[in-house]
Scaffold this motif. Structure first.
Motif, mmCIF file in Angstrom:
data_model
loop_
_atom_site.group_PDB
_atom_site.id
_atom_site.type_symbol
_atom_site.label_atom_id
_atom_site.label_comp_id
_atom_site.label_asym_id
_atom_site.label_seq_id
_atom_site.Cartn_x
_atom_site.Cartn_y
_atom_site.Cartn_z
ATOM 1 N N THR A 163 0.562 -1.108 0.175
ATOM 2 C CA THR A 163 0.228 0.124 0.497
ATOM 3 C C THR A 163 0.747 1.463 0.170
ATOM 4 N N ILE A 164 2.108 1.055 0.553
ATOM 5 C CA ILE A 164 3.174 2.230 0.329
ATOM 6 C C ILE A 164 3.081 2.723 -0.739
ATOM 7 N N ALA A 204 0.624 7.193 -6.236
ATOM 8 C CA ALA A 204 -1.141 7.625 -6.417
ATOM 9 C C ALA A 204 -0.955 9.210 -6.341
ATOM 10 N N TRP A 205 0.394 9.632 -5.571
ATOM 11 C CA TRP A 205 1.026 10.973 -5.137
ATOM 12 C C TRP A 205 1.387 11.424 -6.086
ATOM 13 N N ASN A 253 1.383 1.778 -2.949
ATOM 14 C CA ASN A 253 0.127 2.099 -4.653
ATOM 15 C C ASN A 253 0.146 4.075 -4.023
ATOM 16 N N ASP A 254 0.556 4.224 -2.841
ATOM 17 C CA ASP A 254 0.043 5.444 -1.909
ATOM 18 C C ASP A 254 1.197 6.352 -2.637
ATOM 19 N N PHE A 255 1.937 5.668 -3.109
ATOM 20 C CA PHE A 255 3.616 6.497 -3.689
ATOM 21 C C PHE A 255 3.247 7.240 -4.493
#
Length: 110
Positions: free
Chosen positions: A2-3, A9-10, A5-7
């Motif tokens: 998830t890290i 997305a950012w 994926n979050d990165f």
């Protein structure tokens, strides 16, 4: 996972300039290391000759060339980082030119 994926997305939210800066700093690091290795080998080769001028030339060029690589690379990264700040962006080029002139003077004085 998830890290990551979050990165991603950012980065997709218009923050791709961070990757550009990272890439420029990484290339600058590689270039500085390559120039350091080349100049160290040239210094060893120059020390094996009887001529003192090549020792002086290579010895005096080592540090200024290393700093010039970092100055140019980080100034390119600063241009990307300061794209939204026109007042600061105008200062990058004169700072780079002044730094190069100071490094040239340092080379000539050494």
């Amino acid at each position: 996972m998830t890290i990551l994926n979050d990165f991603m997305a950012w980065l997709g939210d218009g923050n791709l300039w961070v990757m550009h800066i990272f890439f420029i700093v990484f290339i600058t690091l590689l270039f500085a290391l390559i120039t350091r290795v080349i100049l160290e080998r040239l210094l060893i080769k120059a020390a094996s000759t009887h001529n003192l001028w090549d020792d002086a030339l290579v010895g005096s060029a080592r540090r200024p060339i290393h700093w010039a690589a970092w100055l140019v690379g980080l100034s390119f990264a600063a241009q990307i980082a300061l794209a939204d700040e026109p007042a600061l962006l105008e200062m990058v080029e004169p700072v780079r030119r002044t730094g190069i002139m100071l490094l040239l003077a340092w080379f000539l004085v050494r």
